[in-house]
Enzyme design. Structure first.
Site, PDB file in Angstrom:
ATOM      1  N   SER A  22      10.384  -2.081  -7.364  1.00 19.62           N
ATOM      2  CA  SER A  22      11.187  -2.071  -8.264  1.00 19.62           C
ATOM      3  C   SER A  22      10.675  -2.588  -9.435  1.00 19.62           C
ATOM      4  CB  SER A  22      12.331  -2.897  -7.750  1.00 19.62           C
ATOM      5  OG  SER A  22      13.533  -2.740  -8.518  1.00 19.62           O
ATOM      6  N   ASP A  66      19.062   5.780  -3.629  1.00 21.46           N
ATOM      7  CA  ASP A  66      18.713   4.629  -4.035  1.00 21.46           C
ATOM      8  C   ASP A  66      20.055   4.259  -5.098  1.00 21.46           C
ATOM      9  OD1 ASP A  66      17.971   2.066  -5.719  1.00 21.46           O
ATOM     10  OD2 ASP A  66      15.711   2.757  -5.386  1.00 21.46           O
ATOM     11  N   HIS A  72      17.732   1.217  -1.621  1.00 21.39           N
ATOM     12  CA  HIS A  72      16.784   0.470  -2.401  1.00 21.39           C
ATOM     13  C   HIS A  72      16.066  -0.438  -1.691  1.00 21.39           C
ATOM     14  CE1 HIS A  72      15.026  -0.696  -6.262  1.00 21.39           C
ATOM     15  NE2 HIS A  72      15.146  -1.848  -6.344  1.00 21.39           N
TER      16      HIS A  72
END
Length: 219
Positions: A115, A167, A198
């Protein structure tokens, strides 16, 4: 220099993996993945998991948390505070240099990020003229992809990029656009997608291990 969590898979590590966590986590977040990832017969590796600084995050009403940069909005074309991204690239450069000083050459250092952490390593790679072993970009994106460029003399660094098709934090289309942008800039990208949110999954870890094994054997 940033505080870190470290794991070594054997004596006198010959390779290093510097792994940046996501927003709100810390260096302990991905440490448990090491025994799942590492395979018998690999050379000794040092895994370095740094803690991001604590900073106010605009989209979270300014609540301070660990983050590599501030997120100032929802539009992926301008959501990242690029001054913060550049500061984190500088912190990452210091960690790379420490591994070099400890005897591991740059061409045996992998950068990994999830991320926010992935956004930092991708930005860093486009600015480097020194070699690296490869990049591991998980559930992430390249900030300001529309205007991204590589510096003159930038070296070729292979990228393993994986993303969840479900996600809700970084949409799949955003990550696919990043992969396409990197390829346009001449970066070798191995793209993987998985039916997940995610996060990471077992199949992804297995594919990453295959990718790492190829590079460890070649090195």
């Amino acid at each position: 220099m940033l505080q870190t969590v470290e794991q070594e898979t054997g004596a006198s590590p010959q390779w290093a993996v510097i792994w940046l966590h996501g927003l709100g986590a810390d260096g302990n977040d991905f440490a448990p993945i090491v025994p799942e990832l590492v395979r018998p017969g690999w050379p000794a590796l040092r895994f370095v998991f740094p803690h991001a600084p604590v900073r106010p995050i605009t989209i979270n009403n300014g609540v301070p948390m660990r983050g590599w940069y501030d997120i100032v909005g929802m539009d992926f074309r301008s959501r990242a505070d690029m001054d913060g991204v550049r500061d984190s690239v500088g912190e990452l450069d210091a960690l790379i240099q420490r591994e070099i000083d400890r005897g591991i050459p740059a061409e045996r250092i992998f950068l990994a990020g999830f991320s926010q952490g992935g956004a930092v390593i991708l930005t860093a790679a486009l600015q480097r003229s020194a070699p690296l072993a490869g990049l591991i970009a998980l559930s992430t994106y390249l900030p300001e992809a529309e205007t991204a460029t590589r510096i003159d003399g930038a070296v070729q660094v292979p990228v393993f990029m994986a993303h969840g098709t479900q996600d809700p934090v970084i949409p799949l289309q955003v990550a696919e656009h990043t992969a396409a942008t990197l390829r346009t800039l001449g970066v070798e990208v191995q793209w993987q997608s998985y039916p997940m949110a995610h996060q990471v999954c077992g199949e992804e870890i297995s594919a990453l291990a295959d990718w790492l094994q190829t590079r460890l054997q070649a090195g």
